[in-house]
Design an enzyme around this catalytic site. Structure first.
Site, PDB file in Angstrom:
ATOM      1  N   ARG A   1      -2.568 -10.816  -1.008  1.00 40.50           N
ATOM      2  CA  ARG A   1      -1.765 -11.599  -0.070  1.00 40.50           C
ATOM      3  C   ARG A   1      -0.344 -11.726  -0.624  1.00 40.50           C
ATOM      4  O   ARG A   1      -0.042 -11.244  -1.711  1.00 40.50           O
ATOM      5  CB  ARG A   1      -2.383 -12.980   0.144  1.00 40.50           C
ATOM      6  CG  ARG A   1      -2.524 -13.833  -1.104  1.00 40.50           C
ATOM      7  CD  ARG A   1      -3.373 -15.064  -0.834  1.00 40.50           C
ATOM      8  NE  ARG A   1      -3.547 -15.904  -2.013  1.00 40.50           N
ATOM      9  CZ  ARG A   1      -4.410 -16.901  -2.098  1.00 40.50           C
ATOM     10  NH1 ARG A   1      -5.202 -17.182  -1.062  1.00 40.50           N
ATOM     11  NH2 ARG A   1      -4.501 -17.621  -3.196  1.00 40.50           N
TER      12      ARG A   1
ATOM     13  N   THR B   1       2.720 -12.864  -2.535  1.00 42.07           N
ATOM     14  CA  THR B   1       2.849 -13.559  -3.821  1.00 42.07           C
ATOM     15  C   THR B   1       4.283 -13.994  -4.114  1.00 42.07           C
ATOM     16  O   THR B   1       4.507 -14.768  -5.051  1.00 42.07           O
ATOM     17  CB  THR B   1       2.396 -12.646  -4.975  1.00 42.07           C
ATOM     18  OG1 THR B   1       3.266 -11.506  -5.039  1.00 42.07           O
ATOM     19  CG2 THR B   1       0.956 -12.191  -4.777  1.00 42.07           C
TER      20      THR B   1
ATOM     21  N   TRP C   1       8.599   1.302  -5.308  1.00 41.32           N
ATOM     22  CA  TRP C   1       8.466   2.124  -4.099  1.00 41.32           C
ATOM     23  C   TRP C   1       9.485   3.255  -4.086  1.00 41.32           C
ATOM     24  O   TRP C   1       9.187   4.351  -3.606  1.00 41.32           O
ATOM     25  CB  TRP C   1       8.605   1.256  -2.855  1.00 41.32           C
ATOM     26  CG  TRP C   1       7.380   0.433  -2.600  1.00 41.32           C
ATOM     27  CD1 TRP C   1       7.259  -0.922  -2.704  1.00 41.32           C
ATOM     28  CD2 TRP C   1       6.089   0.930  -2.231  1.00 41.32           C
ATOM     29  NE1 TRP C   1       5.961  -1.302  -2.415  1.00 41.32           N
ATOM     30  CE2 TRP C   1       5.233  -0.186  -2.118  1.00 41.32           C
ATOM     31  CE3 TRP C   1       5.575   2.202  -1.975  1.00 41.32           C
ATOM     32  CZ2 TRP C   1       3.894  -0.070  -1.763  1.00 41.32           C
ATOM     33  CZ3 TRP C   1       4.237   2.332  -1.633  1.00 41.32           C
ATOM     34  CH2 TRP C   1       3.411   1.212  -1.529  1.00 41.32           C
TER      35      TRP C   1
ATOM     36  N   SER D   1       2.948   6.497   3.004  1.00 39.53           N
ATOM     37  CA  SER D   1       3.592   5.604   3.972  1.00 39.53           C
ATOM     38  C   SER D   1       2.567   4.700   4.647  1.00 39.53           C
ATOM     39  O   SER D   1       2.807   3.505   4.857  1.00 39.53           O
ATOM     40  CB  SER D   1       4.332   6.432   5.031  1.00 39.53           C
ATOM     41  OG  SER D   1       4.820   5.605   6.068  1.00 39.53           O
TER      42      SER D   1
ATOM     43  N   HIS E   1       1.536   2.013   2.237  1.00 43.89           N
ATOM     44  CA  HIS E   1       2.617   1.034   2.158  1.00 43.89           C
ATOM     45  C   HIS E   1       2.584   0.101   3.378  1.00 43.89           C
ATOM     46  O   HIS E   1       2.728  -1.123   3.250  1.00 43.89           O
ATOM     47  CB  HIS E   1       3.958   1.776   2.091  1.00 43.89           C
ATOM     48  CG  HIS E   1       5.097   0.925   1.645  1.00 43.89           C
ATOM     49  ND1 HIS E   1       6.377   1.411   1.518  1.00 43.89           N
ATOM     50  CD2 HIS E   1       5.169  -0.393   1.317  1.00 43.89           C
ATOM     51  CE1 HIS E   1       7.181   0.444   1.126  1.00 43.89           C
ATOM     52  NE2 HIS E   1       6.476  -0.655   1.002  1.00 43.89           N
TER      53      HIS E   1
ATOM     54  N   ARG F   1       9.209  -5.831   9.506  1.00 41.00           N
ATOM     55  CA  ARG F   1       8.695  -4.602   8.917  1.00 41.00           C
ATOM     56  C   ARG F   1       8.240  -3.577   9.964  1.00 41.00           C
ATOM     57  O   ARG F   1       8.224  -2.384   9.680  1.00 41.00           O
ATOM     58  CB  ARG F   1       7.528  -4.915   7.976  1.00 41.00           C
ATOM     59  CG  ARG F   1       7.920  -5.810   6.806  1.00 41.00           C
ATOM     60  CD  ARG F   1       6.706  -6.226   5.993  1.00 41.00           C
ATOM     61  NE  ARG F   1       7.037  -7.198   4.973  1.00 41.00           N
ATOM     62  CZ  ARG F   1       7.385  -6.911   3.722  1.00 41.00           C
ATOM     63  NH1 ARG F   1       7.476  -5.638   3.351  1.00 41.00           N
ATOM     64  NH2 ARG F   1       7.650  -7.841   2.855  1.00 41.00           N
TER      65      ARG F   1
ATOM     66  N   CYS G   1       4.031  -7.727 -10.829  1.00 42.94           N
ATOM     67  CA  CYS G   1       3.120  -8.761 -10.318  1.00 42.94           C
ATOM     68  C   CYS G   1       1.686  -8.309 -10.605  1.00 42.94           C
ATOM     69  O   CYS G   1       1.261  -7.253 -10.141  1.00 42.94           O
ATOM     70  CB  CYS G   1       3.339  -8.953  -8.825  1.00 42.94           C
ATOM     71  SG  CYS G   1       2.025  -9.854  -7.966  1.00 42.94           S
TER      72      CYS G   1
ATOM     73  N   CYS H   1      -0.489  -7.823  -7.507  1.00 37.63           N
ATOM     74  CA  CYS H   1      -0.063  -6.611  -6.808  1.00 37.63           C
ATOM     75  C   CYS H   1      -0.501  -5.372  -7.583  1.00 37.63           C
ATOM     76  O   CYS H   1      -0.896  -4.359  -6.996  1.00 37.63           O
ATOM     77  CB  CYS H   1       1.452  -6.594  -6.635  1.00 37.63           C
ATOM     78  SG  CYS H   1       2.138  -8.072  -5.857  1.00 37.63           S
TER      79      CYS H   1
END
Length: 451
Positions: free
Chosen positions: A175, A177, A188, A235, A238, A270, A377, A380
């Site tokens: 989720r 963060t 990325w 992609s 992502h 996004r 993270c 993550c």
């Protein structure tokens, strides 16, 4: 603004033999390497597969994942870590992990027990290999573990390392963060610009400025279908991660409680067609492409799990048998999907060139799996490592079809193997993609009510 999906009846790559010209409704003709429609996937996933898959992932076998979150970044020296509390991962005390999972041998089936004994015997016989027949020597070679073999698409963690710990995935959900900014951008950017076969004149998915125009898309012509597909998979991954962060956003943080839920504004930034200048729908098409690839892998690997000797071993025999039945139900559902992606066009043609291209793709993906150790993270990093390993396992399955077809109905499967780590990653990674497709329906409903 509600994101509009207008899936065509036929939407294929013009570079595929025998394919018609792209349908005018295709949002990105040069990179649509499959034929399917969003409504078919949504109905199949949301009302058939997702509920059963979710139930499977809540079981003990699939909720505990062993991971090393302390590996240093192999590409740059900056090993700064996120100090936000929501970035932290809480590992499991050893006594909370079922005995069958944390046993020193890491065996997960009767076959694995037998196979380990055979490996020990093979090692013992190593000094007299020359006295063995060629057939027996070949069998001995096939008994060795496959973790470092050329079929691996990922840099797997050493689960025997003292730094590797079990994590309960249900207690450490993916989720939002708060991890963002230059550090996240650097990850990325390294993935897209250095590892994705992307033409330099095609913008990365979250690049600032204009979205890809028809002119930009035309630049994909001349790029082989395998490299286009690779870019679309990354992609799509992502996009899926961004959907999770938008769907489980920290909406309220007080001393008494935290409230997580969908953040429509974050989602629109996004994926909205206007806000992203046409990029959003393309990202979502790549998500569906990723879904079809991983679904296809699940349908292909069914024979491996169907064997009577295979168990999802935790030590609780009755529960293990129940979970295996649920696993087979999920796999049969996956196989029943009516419009599976056809991977036969990948790595076709000249065998030497195909093998070279496959190795190039494998190494690029393996590099991406290494980049996950650079994520600052920890939460993550956990989900990035799991999802890249899951996708890597799916690719391994798709490119091992001949080996899977040769798996005997009973007895060991020497030619094709999956470790428990790969199995847990494969299904949890697809669970993330399946959840993203489900969350899209929730966002569509919310956006409709806001009109």
């Amino acid at each position: 603004m509600l994101i509009q999906f207008q899936p065509p009846a036929v939407c294929r790559s013009p570079t595929r033999p025998g394919c018609p010209e792209p349908h005018p409704a295709c949002a990105s003709p040069p990179s649509d390497d499959c034929t399917c429609d969003v409504e078919t996937i949504d109905a199949f996933n949301n009302y058939k597969l997702f509920p059963r898959l979710n139930q499977l992932l809540e079981s003990d076998y699939f909720r505990y994942y062993k991971v090393n979150l302390k590996k240093p970044c192999p590409f740059w020296d900056d090993n700064s870590h996120c100090g936000i509390r929501d970035c932290a991962v809480k590992p499991c005390p050893s006594d909370e992990v079922p005995d069958g999972i944390r046993s020193a041998s890491y065996k997960y089936s009767e076959e694995a027990n037998s196979r380990a004994e055979e490996c020990e015997e093979a090692s013992r016989l190593g000094a007299v290999d020359e006295s063995l027949s060629k057939e027996t020597q070949q069998a001995v070679l096939q008994w060795t573990w496959h973790d470092d073999s050329s079929d691996s698409f990922c840099e797997a963690d050493d689960i025997l390392s003292p730094d590797a710990e079990y994590v309960d995935l249900l207690l450490n959900p993916e989720r939002y963060t708060g991890y963002k900014g230059p550090d996240a951008w650097k990850i990325w950017n390294s993935i897209y610009e250095e590892n994705c076969f992307k033409p330099q004149n095609v913008k990365r998915p979250l690049a600032s400025g204009r979205g890809e125009s028809c002119i930009h898309l035309a630049k994909w012509f001349g790029v082989c279908i395998e490299k286009r597909a690779f870019y679309r998979l990354i992609s799509g991954l992502h996009a899926s991660i961004n959907i999770h962060l938008s769907a489980r956003y920290l909406l309220q943080d007080t001393w008494s409680e935290k409230k997580w839920g969908p953040n429509v504004t974050e989602f629109q930034q996004r994926f909205d067609e206007v806000v992203t200048r046409g990029e959003g729908p393309r990202r979502l098409k790549n998500l569906y492409f990723l879904y079809l690839i991983e679904l296809r892998a699940l349908s292909k690997v069914l024979p491996f799990f169907e064997r009577p000797g295979f168990q999802l071993y935790t030590g609780n025999h009755s529960h293990d048998a129940e979970i295996k039945n649920l696993l087979l139900e999920v796999l049969h559902l996956a196989k029943s999907f009516p419009l599976h992606f056809d991977e036969n066009s990948f790595f076709a043609g000249n065998k030497k060139e195909a093998a070279k291209l496959k190795e190039e793709v494998r190494l690029h993906f393996k590099n991406i799996s290494k980049i996950m150790d650079c994520v600052g993270c920890f939460k993550c990093r956990l989900w990035g490592k799991l999802q890249t390993q899951g996708l890597g396992t799916a690719l391994k399955i798709l490119f091992s079809e001949n080996l899977i077809e040769k798996i005997p109905e009973s007895g060991p499967s020497y030619g094709f193997q999956l470790t428990r780590q790969e199995i847990v990653a494969l299904f949890n990674a697809f669970g993330r993609i399946s959840t993203s497709v489900r969350e899209l329906e929730n966002f569509r409903t919310i956006l409709r009510t806001m009109r």
